[in-house]
Design a protein around this motif. Structure first.
Motif, PDB file in Angstrom:
ATOM      1  N   VAL A   1       0.744  -1.203  -0.071  1.00 50.47           N
ATOM      2  CA  VAL A   1      -0.103  -0.012   0.007  1.00 50.47           C
ATOM      3  C   VAL A   1       0.866   1.508   0.016  1.00 50.47           C
ATOM      4  O   VAL A   1       0.731   2.023  -0.780  1.00 50.47           O
ATOM      5  N   LEU A   2       1.819   1.226   0.836  1.00 51.10           N
ATOM      6  CA  LEU A   2       2.810   2.327   0.877  1.00 51.10           C
ATOM      7  C   LEU A   2       3.414   2.503  -0.530  1.00 51.10           C
ATOM      8  O   LEU A   2       3.545   3.964  -1.082  1.00 51.10           O
ATOM      9  N   ASN A   3       3.978   1.445  -1.045  1.00 55.60           N
ATOM     10  CA  ASN A   3       4.439   1.674  -2.334  1.00 55.60           C
ATOM     11  C   ASN A   3       3.415   2.339  -3.564  1.00 55.60           C
ATOM     12  O   ASN A   3       3.890   3.042  -4.400  1.00 55.60           O
ATOM     13  N   ILE A   4       2.202   1.850  -3.544  1.00 57.19           N
ATOM     14  CA  ILE A   4       1.182   2.332  -4.395  1.00 57.19           C
ATOM     15  C   ILE A   4       1.027   3.956  -4.045  1.00 57.19           C
ATOM     16  O   ILE A   4       1.205   4.679  -5.043  1.00 57.19           O
ATOM     17  N   MET A   5       1.090   4.231  -2.855  1.00 53.13           N
ATOM     18  CA  MET A   5       1.108   5.755  -2.627  1.00 53.13           C
ATOM     19  C   MET A   5       2.317   6.545  -3.157  1.00 53.13           C
ATOM     20  O   MET A   5       1.791   7.546  -3.536  1.00 53.13           O
ATOM     21  N   LYS A   6       3.313   5.906  -3.144  1.00 49.33           N
ATOM     22  CA  LYS A   6       4.481   6.628  -3.487  1.00 49.33           C
ATOM     23  C   LYS A   6       4.397   6.684  -4.884  1.00 49.33           C
ATOM     24  O   LYS A   6       4.766   7.794  -5.670  1.00 49.33           O
ATOM     25  N   ASP A   7       4.044   5.701  -5.630  1.00 52.71           N
ATOM     26  CA  ASP A   7       4.075   5.873  -7.151  1.00 52.71           C
ATOM     27  C   ASP A   7       3.033   6.883  -7.538  1.00 52.71           C
ATOM     28  O   ASP A   7       3.193   7.563  -8.472  1.00 52.71           O
ATOM     29  N   LEU A   8       1.617   6.831  -6.905  1.00 49.95           N
ATOM     30  CA  LEU A   8       0.649   7.955  -7.270  1.00 49.95           C
ATOM     31  C   LEU A   8       1.269   9.221  -6.932  1.00 49.95           C
ATOM     32  O   LEU A   8       0.806  10.042  -7.788  1.00 49.95           O
ATOM     33  N   GLN A   9       1.988   9.307  -5.662  1.00 50.30           N
ATOM     34  CA  GLN A   9       2.576  10.747  -5.648  1.00 50.30           C
ATOM     35  C   GLN A   9       3.465  11.242  -6.921  1.00 50.30           C
ATOM     36  O   GLN A   9       3.283  12.315  -7.116  1.00 50.30           O
ATOM     37  N   ARG A  10       4.206  10.145  -7.110  1.00 50.00           N
ATOM     38  CA  ARG A  10       5.270  10.402  -8.227  1.00 50.00           C
ATOM     39  C   ARG A  10       4.572  10.708  -9.658  1.00 50.00           C
ATOM     40  O   ARG A  10       4.652  11.746 -10.121  1.00 50.00           O
TER      41      ARG A  10
ATOM     42  N   THR B   1       0.660  15.982  -2.756  1.00 46.16           N
ATOM     43  CA  THR B   1       1.302  16.615  -1.410  1.00 46.16           C
ATOM     44  C   THR B   1       0.662  15.627  -0.424  1.00 46.16           C
ATOM     45  O   THR B   1      -0.719  15.463  -0.276  1.00 46.16           O
ATOM     46  N   TYR B   2       1.332  15.065   0.555  1.00 45.10           N
ATOM     47  CA  TYR B   2       1.123  14.356   1.596  1.00 45.10           C
ATOM     48  C   TYR B   2       1.285  14.700   2.824  1.00 45.10           C
ATOM     49  O   TYR B   2       2.354  15.059   3.415  1.00 45.10           O
ATOM     50  N   LEU B   3       0.417  14.651   3.823  1.00 42.53           N
ATOM     51  CA  LEU B   3       0.564  14.803   5.384  1.00 42.53           C
ATOM     52  C   LEU B   3       0.323  13.188   5.667  1.00 42.53           C
ATOM     53  O   LEU B   3      -0.686  12.788   5.570  1.00 42.53           O
ATOM     54  N   PHE B   4       1.394  12.542   6.377  1.00 39.69           N
ATOM     55  CA  PHE B   4       1.257  11.312   6.682  1.00 39.69           C
ATOM     56  C   PHE B   4       1.270  11.222   8.068  1.00 39.69           C
ATOM     57  O   PHE B   4       2.493  11.294   8.786  1.00 39.69           O
ATOM     58  N   ILE B   5       0.402  10.563   8.499  1.00 40.61           N
ATOM     59  CA  ILE B   5       0.498  10.396  10.108  1.00 40.61           C
ATOM     60  C   ILE B   5       0.633   9.157  10.634  1.00 40.61           C
ATOM     61  O   ILE B   5      -0.256   8.305  10.072  1.00 40.61           O
ATOM     62  N   SER B   6       1.438   8.868  11.481  1.00 43.82           N
ATOM     63  CA  SER B   6       1.499   7.345  11.782  1.00 43.82           C
ATOM     64  C   SER B   6       2.330   7.475  13.121  1.00 43.82           C
ATOM     65  O   SER B   6       3.132   8.326  13.379  1.00 43.82           O
ATOM     66  N   HIS B   7       2.000   6.281  14.039  1.00 37.65           N
ATOM     67  CA  HIS B   7       2.739   5.981  15.267  1.00 37.65           C
ATOM     68  C   HIS B   7       4.050   5.231  14.967  1.00 37.65           C
ATOM     69  O   HIS B   7       4.688   4.935  15.593  1.00 37.65           O
ATOM     70  N   ASN B   8       4.170   4.671  13.716  1.00 38.77           N
ATOM     71  CA  ASN B   8       5.004   3.818  13.405  1.00 38.77           C
ATOM     72  C   ASN B   8       6.365   4.412  12.602  1.00 38.77           C
ATOM     73  O   ASN B   8       6.168   5.066  11.456  1.00 38.77           O
ATOM     74  N   LEU B   9       7.265   4.808  13.318  1.00 36.81           N
ATOM     75  CA  LEU B   9       8.616   5.292  12.751  1.00 36.81           C
ATOM     76  C   LEU B   9       9.055   4.744  11.560  1.00 36.81           C
ATOM     77  O   LEU B   9       9.441   5.402  10.590  1.00 36.81           O
TER      78      LEU B   9
ATOM     79  N   HIS C   1       9.845   5.298   5.622  1.00 32.94           N
ATOM     80  CA  HIS C   1       9.712   4.924   4.292  1.00 32.94           C
ATOM     81  C   HIS C   1       9.062   5.931   3.246  1.00 32.94           C
ATOM     82  O   HIS C   1       9.662   5.800   2.158  1.00 32.94           O
ATOM     83  N   VAL C   2       8.074   6.991   3.940  1.00 31.89           N
ATOM     84  CA  VAL C   2       7.586   7.699   2.876  1.00 31.89           C
ATOM     85  C   VAL C   2       7.811   9.212   3.152  1.00 31.89           C
ATOM     86  O   VAL C   2       7.286   9.788   2.138  1.00 31.89           O
TER      87      VAL C   2
ATOM     88  N   ALA D   1      12.394  17.733  11.114  1.00 29.29           N
ATOM     89  CA  ALA D   1      13.694  17.649  10.578  1.00 29.29           C
ATOM     90  C   ALA D   1      13.470  17.009   9.321  1.00 29.29           C
ATOM     91  O   ALA D   1      12.606  16.181   9.003  1.00 29.29           O
ATOM     92  N   GLY D   2      14.319  16.795   8.344  1.00 24.47           N
ATOM     93  CA  GLY D   2      14.567  16.179   7.134  1.00 24.47           C
ATOM     94  C   GLY D   2      14.649  14.589   7.560  1.00 24.47           C
ATOM     95  O   GLY D   2      15.268  14.468   8.758  1.00 24.47           O
ATOM     96  N   THR D   3      14.101  13.675   6.946  1.00 25.21           N
ATOM     97  CA  THR D   3      13.845  12.526   7.300  1.00 25.21           C
ATOM     98  C   THR D   3      15.225  11.460   7.726  1.00 25.21           C
ATOM     99  O   THR D   3      15.463  11.109   8.620  1.00 25.21           O
ATOM    100  N   HIS D   4      16.224  12.066   6.866  1.00 29.16           N
ATOM    101  CA  HIS D   4      17.599  11.293   6.767  1.00 29.16           C
ATOM    102  C   HIS D   4      18.310  12.054   8.072  1.00 29.16           C
ATOM    103  O   HIS D   4      18.851  11.133   9.017  1.00 29.16           O
ATOM    104  N   ARG D   5      18.204  13.111   8.409  1.00 24.30           N
ATOM    105  CA  ARG D   5      18.693  13.872   9.624  1.00 24.30           C
ATOM    106  C   ARG D   5      18.145  13.370  10.796  1.00 24.30           C
ATOM    107  O   ARG D   5      18.675  12.886  11.652  1.00 24.30           O
ATOM    108  N   LEU D   6      16.688  13.316  10.833  1.00 28.04           N
ATOM    109  CA  LEU D   6      15.992  12.820  11.913  1.00 28.04           C
ATOM    110  C   LEU D   6      16.333  11.507  12.501  1.00 28.04           C
ATOM    111  O   LEU D   6      16.729  11.177  13.755  1.00 28.04           O
ATOM    112  N   PHE D   7      16.326  10.804  11.633  1.00 26.20           N
ATOM    113  CA  PHE D   7      16.786   9.294  11.608  1.00 26.20           C
ATOM    114  C   PHE D   7      18.446   8.959  11.877  1.00 26.20           C
ATOM    115  O   PHE D   7      18.660   8.039  13.025  1.00 26.20           O
ATOM    116  N   GLY D   8      19.271   9.845  11.157  1.00 29.58           N
ATOM    117  CA  GLY D   8      20.644   9.598  11.397  1.00 29.58           C
ATOM    118  C   GLY D   8      21.064  10.283  12.679  1.00 29.58           C
ATOM    119  O   GLY D   8      22.252   9.864  13.336  1.00 29.58           O
TER     120      GLY D   8
END
Ligand code: SF4
Length: 327
Positions: A197-206, A211-219, A224-225, A241-248
């Motif tokens: 489902v996440l990959n479908i959403m990313k393909d549709l976005q491309r 534009t997405y606001l993606f809410i989740s409790h799952n980091l 991924h998105v 923060a940017g995703t790479h920065r926040l996770f790194g």
């Protein structure tokens, strides 16, 4: 495309007037969202993450106009969205901003065929009226989410959870929206189906520049998105923060705690540090930094003074420890 500025929403959860008068009980307000600001550029995804009860779903409902803010503003493509929701332009705004809900079991009418479900917004917004035009568009939408045209005549109970969420996405896309507010769209699904489902959403976005606001409790899902991630705690953003920065290089102790709890492939056998402590009662939040009862770095200032969200080296953090150079 999307700009939230000091957005806040409080709910009056006071006991009934008679009880208040007879028992001298005070009025009580629940500050579900308390001054949230963020921007999302066109075609980008902001992830909002936090434990349950942190206010992220209230942010979603504020953006789609289900709630009116107590304070602050939300502008969409240069217009004041909350003023627009109350004006003659509300219909066009609702067409451009759509929402995908967490539970595809509850959000699809079980008595309607898939055709009726996906066609409803088309008819509502006058985008297709004649039967064959509607069917053609519904078929196209179903194909875009990996379903087939003959699925049109089936009912929601004939599909798996992942397929039902694809139907929800097809319905949300029916009006050619620009902005999708996705509230835990994969949380009710098996892990193996989540990625599809996440990959479908990313393909549709491309393909569609969504534009997405993606809410989740799952980091892990948010990572991924998302292009950027906001971490929420008790109604406020504590790190953005940017995703790479926040996770790194997470800075806020709460972000670090959430990341510590994620299992990592290369650390097999390492003891994970579970998320410590409980989220305090939002009706009676702690003074100062609301995270201080759970924070190993709390000092006297943290217990008294609420930290503001400040910019440090390109990221935004609300933490005295970071400001003082202790973290
Ligand atoms: Fe911890 Fe203090 Fe930072 Fe809050 S402000 S997260 S209590 S160090």
């Amino acid at each position: 495309m999307v700009q939230a500025l000091d957005l806040a929403k409080s709910f009056d959860v006071s006991p009934p007037l008679l009880d208040r008068v007879l028992e001298h009980r005070p009025r009580r307000m629940l500050h579900a969202v308390d001054g949230v600001s963020f921007d999302i550029a066109k075609g980008r995804t902001l992830g909002l993450v936090g434990e349950s009860g942190c206010g992220k779903s209230t942010v979603a409902r504020l953006l789609v106009g289900l709630y009116r803010p107590t304070r602050g503003s939300f502008s969409f493509d240069g217009q004041d969205a909350h003023a627009a929701y109350r004006s003659a332009g509300a219909r066009d705004l609702r067409r451009r901003i759509q929402m995908i809900f967490q539970d595809p079991y509850a959000s699809l009418n079980p008595r309607w065929t898939v055709e009726a479900i996906v066609a409803e917004p088309l008819r509502e917004h006058g985008m297709a009226r004649r039967g064959d035009a509607v069917r053609e568009r519904v078929g196209e939408l179903l194909r875009s989410v990996g379903l087939v045209e003959r699925d049109m005549q089936k009912y929601p109970h004939q599909f798996s959870g992942g397929q039902r969420q694809r139907i929800s996405i097809a319905r949300a896309l029916a009006t050619h929206p620009d902005f999708l507010v996705c509230d835990e769209p994969t949380s009710a699904l098996d892990v193996s189906v989540q990625a599809q489902v996440l990959n479908i959403m990313k393909d549709l976005q491309r393909e569609r520049g969504l534009t997405y606001l993606f809410i989740s409790h799952n980091l892990a899902v948010v990572r991924h998105v998302s292009d950027e991630v906001g971490v929420m705690y008790l109604g406020r953003i504590v790190e953005l923060a940017g995703t790479h920065r926040l996770f790194g290089q997470p800075r806020h102790p709460y972000t670090r705690m959430l990341l510590e709890a994620i299992p990592k492939l290369h650390d097999t056998g390492r003891a994970r540090t579970p998320v410590q402590g409980e989220v305090p009662n939002p009706l009676d939040p702690p003074a100062g930094c609301t995270f201080h009862p759970r924070c190993p770095y709390a000092n006297e200032r943290c217990r008294q003074e609420r930290p503001a969200l400040l910019e440090f080296e390109g990221i935004q953090v609300a933490c005295h420890g970071v400001e003082e150079g202790r973290l």
